[in-house]
Design a protein around this motif. Structure first.
Motif, PDB file in Angstrom:
ATOM      1  N   LEU A  58      72.947  35.814  43.570  1.00  0.00           N
ATOM      2  CA  LEU A  58      73.936  34.745  43.720  1.00  0.00           C
ATOM      3  C   LEU A  58      73.946  34.175  45.135  1.00  0.00           C
ATOM      4  O   LEU A  58      74.041  32.963  45.318  1.00  0.00           O
ATOM      5  CB  LEU A  58      75.346  35.255  43.386  1.00  0.00           C
ATOM      6  N   VAL A  59      73.865  35.058  46.135  1.00  0.00           N
ATOM      7  CA  VAL A  59      74.030  34.591  47.513  1.00  0.00           C
ATOM      8  C   VAL A  59      72.699  34.234  48.181  1.00  0.00           C
ATOM      9  O   VAL A  59      72.679  33.453  49.138  1.00  0.00           O
ATOM     10  CB  VAL A  59      74.771  35.639  48.377  1.00  0.00           C
ATOM     11  N   LEU A  60      71.585  34.785  47.676  1.00  0.00           N
ATOM     12  CA  LEU A  60      70.298  34.529  48.319  1.00  0.00           C
ATOM     13  C   LEU A  60      69.545  33.373  47.663  1.00  0.00           C
ATOM     14  O   LEU A  60      68.943  32.555  48.363  1.00  0.00           O
ATOM     15  CB  LEU A  60      69.434  35.796  48.266  1.00  0.00           C
ATOM     16  N   PHE A  61      69.586  33.278  46.334  1.00  0.00           N
ATOM     17  CA  PHE A  61      68.769  32.283  45.645  1.00  0.00           C
ATOM     18  C   PHE A  61      69.547  31.104  45.071  1.00  0.00           C
ATOM     19  O   PHE A  61      69.079  29.967  45.140  1.00  0.00           O
ATOM     20  CB  PHE A  61      67.972  32.961  44.529  1.00  0.00           C
ATOM     21  N   ASP A  62      70.713  31.343  44.488  1.00  0.00           N
ATOM     22  CA  ASP A  62      71.448  30.244  43.847  1.00  0.00           C
ATOM     23  C   ASP A  62      71.752  29.078  44.789  1.00  0.00           C
ATOM     24  O   ASP A  62      71.579  27.921  44.404  1.00  0.00           O
ATOM     25  CB  ASP A  62      72.747  30.770  43.228  1.00  0.00           C
ATOM     26  N   PRO A  63      72.211  29.324  46.046  1.00  0.00           N
ATOM     27  CA  PRO A  63      72.520  28.185  46.925  1.00  0.00           C
ATOM     28  C   PRO A  63      71.298  27.373  47.334  1.00  0.00           C
ATOM     29  O   PRO A  63      71.443  26.277  47.880  1.00  0.00           O
ATOM     30  CB  PRO A  63      73.148  28.865  48.157  1.00  0.00           C
ATOM     31  N   LEU A  64      70.084  27.899  47.086  1.00  0.00           N
ATOM     32  CA  LEU A  64      68.866  27.160  47.435  1.00  0.00           C
ATOM     33  C   LEU A  64      68.389  26.298  46.281  1.00  0.00           C
ATOM     34  O   LEU A  64      67.840  25.223  46.483  1.00  0.00           O
ATOM     35  CB  LEU A  64      67.764  28.137  47.849  1.00  0.00           C
ATOM     36  N   SER A  65      68.589  26.767  45.064  1.00  0.00           N
ATOM     37  CA  SER A  65      68.166  25.985  43.903  1.00  0.00           C
ATOM     38  C   SER A  65      69.263  25.029  43.444  1.00  0.00           C
ATOM     39  O   SER A  65      68.984  23.999  42.833  1.00  0.00           O
ATOM     40  CB  SER A  65      67.774  26.917  42.757  1.00  0.00           C
ATOM     41  N   ASN A  96      84.311  39.743  48.210  1.00  0.00           N
ATOM     42  CA  ASN A  96      85.378  40.393  48.964  1.00  0.00           C
ATOM     43  C   ASN A  96      84.815  40.984  50.251  1.00  0.00           C
ATOM     44  O   ASN A  96      83.639  40.798  50.571  1.00  0.00           O
ATOM     45  CB  ASN A  96      86.066  41.457  48.106  1.00  0.00           C
ATOM     46  N   ASP A  97      85.653  41.703  50.988  1.00  0.00           N
ATOM     47  CA  ASP A  97      85.211  42.244  52.277  1.00  0.00           C
ATOM     48  C   ASP A  97      84.078  43.251  52.123  1.00  0.00           C
ATOM     49  O   ASP A  97      83.199  43.362  52.979  1.00  0.00           O
ATOM     50  CB  ASP A  97      86.389  42.859  53.022  1.00  0.00           C
ATOM     51  N   ARG A  98      84.051  43.998  51.004  1.00  0.00           N
ATOM     52  CA  ARG A  98      82.965  44.963  50.781  1.00  0.00           C
ATOM     53  C   ARG A  98      81.644  44.237  50.502  1.00  0.00           C
ATOM     54  O   ARG A  98      80.577  44.709  50.901  1.00  0.00           O
ATOM     55  CB  ARG A  98      83.323  45.897  49.625  1.00  0.00           C
ATOM     56  N   ALA A  99      81.741  43.091  49.837  1.00  0.00           N
ATOM     57  CA  ALA A  99      80.537  42.291  49.590  1.00  0.00           C
ATOM     58  C   ALA A  99      79.965  41.769  50.906  1.00  0.00           C
ATOM     59  O   ALA A  99      78.747  41.746  51.105  1.00  0.00           O
ATOM     60  CB  ALA A  99      80.863  41.129  48.655  1.00  0.00           C
ATOM     61  N   VAL A 100      80.852  41.365  51.813  1.00  0.00           N
ATOM     62  CA  VAL A 100      80.419  40.879  53.129  1.00  0.00           C
ATOM     63  C   VAL A 100      79.667  41.985  53.873  1.00  0.00           C
ATOM     64  O   VAL A 100      78.596  41.763  54.444  1.00  0.00           O
ATOM     65  CB  VAL A 100      81.622  40.385  53.962  1.00  0.00           C
ATOM     66  N   VAL A 101      80.235  43.181  53.858  1.00  0.00           N
ATOM     67  CA  VAL A 101      79.593  44.316  54.535  1.00  0.00           C
ATOM     68  C   VAL A 101      78.239  44.612  53.905  1.00  0.00           C
ATOM     69  O   VAL A 101      77.255  44.889  54.607  1.00  0.00           O
ATOM     70  CB  VAL A 101      80.500  45.565  54.483  1.00  0.00           C
ATOM     71  N   PHE A 102      78.154  44.539  52.578  1.00  0.00           N
ATOM     72  CA  PHE A 102      76.895  44.793  51.875  1.00  0.00           C
ATOM     73  C   PHE A 102      75.813  43.797  52.295  1.00  0.00           C
ATOM     74  O   PHE A 102      74.701  44.191  52.686  1.00  0.00           O
ATOM     75  CB  PHE A 102      77.136  44.727  50.363  1.00  0.00           C
ATOM     76  N   ILE A 103      76.115  42.501  52.243  1.00  0.00           N
ATOM     77  CA  ILE A 103      75.115  41.481  52.581  1.00  0.00           C
ATOM     78  C   ILE A 103      74.763  41.564  54.067  1.00  0.00           C
ATOM     79  O   ILE A 103      73.589  41.425  54.452  1.00  0.00           O
ATOM     80  CB  ILE A 103      75.614  40.075  52.213  1.00  0.00           C
ATOM     81  N   GLN A 104      75.750  41.827  54.916  1.00  0.00           N
ATOM     82  CA  GLN A 104      75.466  41.936  56.342  1.00  0.00           C
ATOM     83  C   GLN A 104      74.587  43.157  56.634  1.00  0.00           C
ATOM     84  O   GLN A 104      73.660  43.083  57.455  1.00  0.00           O
ATOM     85  CB  GLN A 104      76.766  42.032  57.149  1.00  0.00           C
ATOM     86  N   THR A 105      74.870  44.263  55.959  1.00  0.00           N
ATOM     87  CA  THR A 105      74.067  45.476  56.147  1.00  0.00           C
ATOM     88  C   THR A 105      72.627  45.257  55.706  1.00  0.00           C
ATOM     89  O   THR A 105      71.677  45.679  56.381  1.00  0.00           O
ATOM     90  CB  THR A 105      74.684  46.647  55.366  1.00  0.00           C
ATOM     91  N   LEU A 106      72.458  44.569  54.580  1.00  0.00           N
ATOM     92  CA  LEU A 106      71.109  44.273  54.088  1.00  0.00           C
ATOM     93  C   LEU A 106      70.378  43.342  55.048  1.00  0.00           C
ATOM     94  O   LEU A 106      69.198  43.547  55.359  1.00  0.00           O
ATOM     95  CB  LEU A 106      71.184  43.648  52.697  1.00  0.00           C
ATOM     96  N   LYS A 360      87.030  30.517  49.724  1.00  0.00           N
ATOM     97  CA  LYS A 360      87.653  31.572  50.506  1.00  0.00           C
ATOM     98  C   LYS A 360      86.667  32.114  51.537  1.00  0.00           C
ATOM     99  O   LYS A 360      85.441  32.006  51.383  1.00  0.00           O
ATOM    100  CB  LYS A 360      88.182  32.686  49.604  1.00  0.00           C
ATOM    101  N   ALA A 361      87.203  32.716  52.591  1.00  0.00           N
ATOM    102  CA  ALA A 361      86.387  33.109  53.750  1.00  0.00           C
ATOM    103  C   ALA A 361      85.305  34.121  53.384  1.00  0.00           C
ATOM    104  O   ALA A 361      84.168  34.022  53.863  1.00  0.00           O
ATOM    105  CB  ALA A 361      87.291  33.666  54.847  1.00  0.00           C
ATOM    106  N   ASP A 362      85.613  35.124  52.559  1.00  0.00           N
ATOM    107  CA  ASP A 362      84.625  36.153  52.223  1.00  0.00           C
ATOM    108  C   ASP A 362      83.438  35.564  51.467  1.00  0.00           C
ATOM    109  O   ASP A 362      82.291  35.972  51.675  1.00  0.00           O
ATOM    110  CB  ASP A 362      85.261  37.265  51.393  1.00  0.00           C
ATOM    111  N   ARG A 363      83.712  34.606  50.623  1.00  0.00           N
ATOM    112  CA  ARG A 363      82.623  33.955  49.881  1.00  0.00           C
ATOM    113  C   ARG A 363      81.725  33.180  50.846  1.00  0.00           C
ATOM    114  O   ARG A 363      80.493  33.253  50.754  1.00  0.00           O
ATOM    115  CB  ARG A 363      83.202  33.036  48.816  1.00  0.00           C
ATOM    116  N   PHE A 364      82.332  32.455  51.776  1.00  0.00           N
ATOM    117  CA  PHE A 364      81.535  31.718  52.762  1.00  0.00           C
ATOM    118  C   PHE A 364      80.694  32.669  53.609  1.00  0.00           C
ATOM    119  O   PHE A 364      79.513  32.406  53.875  1.00  0.00           O
ATOM    120  CB  PHE A 364      82.448  30.883  53.665  1.00  0.00           C
ATOM    121  N   ARG A 365      81.278  33.795  54.045  1.00  0.00           N
ATOM    122  CA  ARG A 365      80.531  34.756  54.858  1.00  0.00           C
ATOM    123  C   ARG A 365      79.310  35.287  54.089  1.00  0.00           C
ATOM    124  O   ARG A 365      78.225  35.438  54.648  1.00  0.00           O
ATOM    125  CB  ARG A 365      81.437  35.924  55.261  1.00  0.00           C
ATOM    126  N   CYS A 366      79.501  35.570  52.812  1.00  0.00           N
ATOM    127  CA  CYS A 366      78.379  36.069  52.006  1.00  0.00           C
ATOM    128  C   CYS A 366      77.274  35.022  51.918  1.00  0.00           C
ATOM    129  O   CYS A 366      76.089  35.341  52.072  1.00  0.00           O
ATOM    130  CB  CYS A 366      78.867  36.433  50.602  1.00  0.00           C
TER     131      CYS A 366
END
Length: 459
Positions: A58-65, A96-106, A360-366
């Motif tokens: 969702l966060v890596l490919f969808d915004p590009l296509s 959510n905030d856990r999703a942000v941490v996940f994508i940032q960690t990756l 929302k902010a968490d979605r934008f951060r992801c």
């Protein structure tokens, strides 16, 4: 030798680099790594339709296509590509905030394990171990995000974010890529990063990073810098045993009275005049002065007289000795810095990183962290092709064209990474064929070619 034979030979030459790159991508973007980091970040605690791999899609490919996809579009994409039926409320909750941490960690994991190809063969390689360029770019956000991404006073700038970027133009290594507060000065952000400076590095930064303490820190580490002179720094020159103030008016007068292209002299910086640097100055042509005025680089300020002189000159300071680097080479190397502006243009024009809808902010951060992960993935591919083509054919890849070509193939790359990993090597080889024909940097009339400024062609 016909066209097809030439292409086959190119493929053979790049084969080893592509094999190493593909192996690295699969190792650090594999399902096991993604799921492990998702658990570690707290994003995955129990079984869910929207698992780590699906969310990454969702966060890596969808915004590009699909530019700025809605929650509904994410749901459709998941059902079509992954066979998962999820409602938009469920998708929204996962941002959510856990999703942000996940994508940032990756993102940080992938950045820390960069694939470093061969260095560009520069005429400066024997003098500097790296040539590090750093700058920042910022962009406005919807005002609803102001609480999380505060901006400045004034219409339309209530909410902003900033990206700091530093890389070595010779090796292609990304030294820093991170989100910053738009209200924090570049110099304050960059100062702690100087601990990573190594002996014989050459640091090239814009005025925003110009700070006497930074110059001293770089020099103490056995490294070098080239910087535009900050007009707020006081200058002194030695006359006999005394240090006396040196005005910009005096520098301009000396340039006008000289037959040489450059004026060079030792000067002393700061109120206590205890730091000696090498100053190089050159006078601009009337056309260049006019361009500066049109760009409003020199606006009305508290020192209009000072700027009336500065608008006619380029002033650089450095600690590189004259015997090591001529004034003309200093000027040429600083001109390489505009490459980073082209990189920011690529991010905004191709990846649309600055186009943000209300969310929302968490979605934008992801989304933003996903774009940065995509930047690093693209960057590695372009850098490998760039180094090979530079060494084999003395040409350079256009990162703008390269990013555009890869984006056009985002769906095929997504399918390979998620379903057919064994096909990645062939995908990269096909991409190399295309980029070696259609992704080469073209020389623009009136602008010095990077290949010449960096002496990449052996001249």
């Amino acid at each position: 030798m016909d066209f097809h034979t030439t292409q086959r030979n190119k493929r053979k030459g790049i084969l080893g680099e592509v094999h190493g790159l593909g192996k690295k991508i699969l190792k650090h973007l594999c399902t096991e790594v993604i799921e492990r980091l998702a658990v570690k970040s707290g994003f995955c605690k129990r079984r869910s339709k929207l698992d780590a791999l699906s969310f990454l899609k969702l966060v890596l490919f969808d915004p590009l296509s699909t530019e700025q996809p809605s929650l509904e579009q994410h749901c459709i994409s998941l059902e079509e590509d992954r066979g998962k039926r999820v409602c938009k409320q469920a998708v929204n909750r996962r941002f959510n905030d856990r999703a942000v941490v996940f994508i940032q960690t990756l993102f940080e994991h992938y950045l820390q394990n960069q694939f470093l190809s061969k260095k560009l063969s520069s005429g400066f390689s024997d003098r500097f171990s790296s040539i590090r360029l750093m700058d920042s770019t910022e962009f406005k956000l919807p005002k609803d995000l102001a609480a999380d991404f505060p901006g400045f006073k004034g219409a339309g700038t209530e909410s902003c974010t900033q990206i700091q970027f530093e890389y070595d133009i010779l090796s292609g290594k990304i030294i820093d890529l991170s989100l910053g507060d738009a209200r924090i000065a570049d110099s304050a952000y960059a100062q702690p990063l100087l601990v990573n400076v190594q002996r014989k590095d050459l640091i090239i930064r814009d005025l925003g990073y110009s700070k006497i303490d930074s110059f001293k820190e770089v020099e103490s580490r056995g490294a070098y810098y080239i910087s535009r002179l900050n007009p707020n720094i006081t200058l002194y020159e030695r006359r006999g045993k005394d240090l006396v103030p040196l005005s910009y008016k005096t520098i301009l007068q000396r340039l006008k009275g000289s037959t040489k292209k450059y004026l060079e002299m030792p000067v002393y910086l700061g109120g206590d005049a205890n730091y000696e640097v090498r100053l190089t100055a050159n006078r601009l042509t009337p056309e260049a002065v006019e361009r500066r005025l049109r760009k409003k680089i020199y606006r009305k300020n508290k020192k209009p007289e000072t700027y009336s002189y500065l608008k006619e000159m380029n002033l650089f300071i450095t600690n590189v000795p004259k015997k090591m680097l001529s004034a003309n080479e200093i000027y040429g190397l600083y001109r390489v810095r505009w490459q980073i502006e082209l990189i920011f243009k690529t991010w905004k024009s191709v990846l649309k990183i600055d186009q943000v809808r209300k969310m929302k902010a968490d979605r934008f951060r992801c989304y933003l962290l996903g774009r940065l992960l995509w930047v690093v993935l693209n960057w590695e591919i372009c850098s490998v092709f760039n180094a090979y083509l530079n060494q084999s054919e003395s040409i350079l890849v256009s990162f703008y064209k390269c990013f555009t070509i890869i984006k056009q193939r985002v769906r095929s790359l997504e399918y390979i990474l998620l379903h057919r990993k064994a096909k990645l090597k062939e995908w990269l080889l096909t991409l190399f064929d295309i980029i070696s024909r259609f992704g080469i940097k073209e020389h623009r009339r009136g602008r010095a070619a990077v290949i010449n400024l960096l002496a990449l062609n052996g001249k």
